[in-house]
Design an enzyme around this catalytic site. Sequence first.
Site, PDB file in Angstrom:
ATOM      1  N   ASP A 151      -6.906  -6.620   4.230  1.00 61.63           N
ATOM      2  CA  ASP A 151      -7.628  -6.485   3.236  1.00 61.63           C
ATOM      3  C   ASP A 151      -8.453  -7.353   2.844  1.00 61.63           C
ATOM      4  OD1 ASP A 151      -8.996  -4.737   1.827  1.00 61.63           O
ATOM      5  OD2 ASP A 151      -8.196  -4.764  -0.173  1.00 61.63           O
ATOM      6  N   TYR A 190       1.110  -0.888  -0.015  1.00 61.46           N
ATOM      7  CA  TYR A 190      -0.087   0.279  -0.243  1.00 61.46           C
ATOM      8  C   TYR A 190       0.903   1.472   0.267  1.00 61.46           C
ATOM      9  CZ  TYR A 190      -4.083  -2.466   0.749  1.00 61.46           C
ATOM     10  OH  TYR A 190      -5.524  -2.905   0.200  1.00 61.46           O
ATOM     11  N   ASP A 206      -2.808 -18.810   2.181  1.00 69.03           N
ATOM     12  CA  ASP A 206      -3.487 -19.578   0.782  1.00 69.03           C
ATOM     13  C   ASP A 206      -4.376 -20.181   1.766  1.00 69.03           C
ATOM     14  OD1 ASP A 206      -1.446 -20.635   1.312  1.00 69.03           O
ATOM     15  OD2 ASP A 206      -0.953 -21.388  -0.488  1.00 69.03           O
ATOM     16  N   LYS A 252       2.907 -14.721   4.058  1.00 68.72           N
ATOM     17  CA  LYS A 252       3.274 -15.744   3.119  1.00 68.72           C
ATOM     18  C   LYS A 252       4.392 -15.990   2.201  1.00 68.72           C
ATOM     19  CE  LYS A 252       1.919 -18.014  -0.898  1.00 68.72           C
ATOM     20  NZ  LYS A 252       1.475 -19.797  -1.155  1.00 68.72           N
ATOM     21  N   ASP A 278     -12.723  -9.430   3.915  1.00 69.32           N
ATOM     22  CA  ASP A 278     -13.939  -9.590   3.236  1.00 69.32           C
ATOM     23  C   ASP A 278     -14.033 -10.748   2.587  1.00 69.32           C
ATOM     24  OD1 ASP A 278     -13.587  -6.946   2.058  1.00 69.32           O
ATOM     25  OD2 ASP A 278     -14.524  -6.887   0.240  1.00 69.32           O
TER      26      ASP A 278
END
Length: 369
Positions: A242, A135, A218, A186, A246
């Site tokens: 983020d 970001y 994952d 990750k 969701d």
Amino acid sequence: MHRIAVIPGDGIGPEVIEQGIRVLTRISQKLGISIEFTSFPWGADYYFKTGEVLPPDGLKQISQYDAVYVGAVGDPRAPRGLLERAIIGGLRWDMDLYVNLRPMKLYNEQYCPLKKIVPSDLDILVVRENTEDLYTGPSGFIKKNTDDEVGFGTAFYTKKGVERVIRYAYDQARKRKKKKLTLCDKANAVQAQEIWRRVFSLVGQDYPDVEQETIYVDACAMALVRKPQQFDVIVTTNLFGDILTDLGAELCGGVGLAPSGNIHPGRFGFFEPIHGSAPKYAGKKKANPLGAILAGGMMLEYLGADAGPASSPQGETKKGGLAIESAVAKLLRTGTLKTLGTESELSTDQIGDLVLEQIESYDSPIQSF
Ligand code: IPM
Ligand code: MG
């Protein structure tokens, strides 16, 4: 007296924030807390009218308040991401609000798209790092608009940045019943994320009472859908946080329900539903305001966090926050809303009315909630 800066923003933002303010106002009357709201008109209309996203001293003005309450920011007519980066990003990054707190709670199994999952299976607190990663790292384009164009971005993780958010997450885990913290990264593929692993186990030495687990993002996405019971508190990077929230919000019934707090503990906070501005629903009063209402509750909890005795004004403030969450929880348990999205068959204002009804049905909201 709590002084709140309000940025209703774009699209459905003003509609959902209006309901949030109604609920906050009512609960503050009931508890004798005083809250003063000051509205800032920033967003697409302001940008098209003035040519600037924020006044040059906009963030400085905002920082004079006790907290910020935001609806949603973003408009397809504006250059992509401009408003979001300036307003949401400005608040998060320039004000160093390094914790993005995103609770994902299932209040009623009727709203869960998974089979055989009950509320006690899904009560997860995601602590998302909020100032670093892709970001805010250097990014841009080389040879833009040529065949040789290169787009690049940089993920970065500072030891201080990683440590402070991990420590915050451990503190949260320690306060909960399950007392478990999962680091989601990750680090097998993105080498730089190994720093998260090292800091996680180093800081973890101070929390022998907290169960510690690591998982790749994952596998985490998979486990959230297969076995959400596995999780209690999850700490993760900005981008993964983020995406996962969701997913998590949908597991609880939809993004319309999910609140979030952007916090620099002890310094400042801004509170918003996690959904976007949903321009196609703007003005239609179809949006679910529960995410915004719950974000208002989180804001009160934050404002009352340094509570003294329960009878102090701060104690009442915190109780007000808990009471808002309880009112929403009770409403959801009644199953009156068909869905938590735009198909609930109730208008934004009607859902606000139902939350207020829950609040009214308690003479002494606090003890009963
Ligand atoms: C969120 C949003 C933002 C983000 C956007 C609006 C920049 O998706 O708060 O989850 O990516 O953080
Ligand atoms: Mg998001």
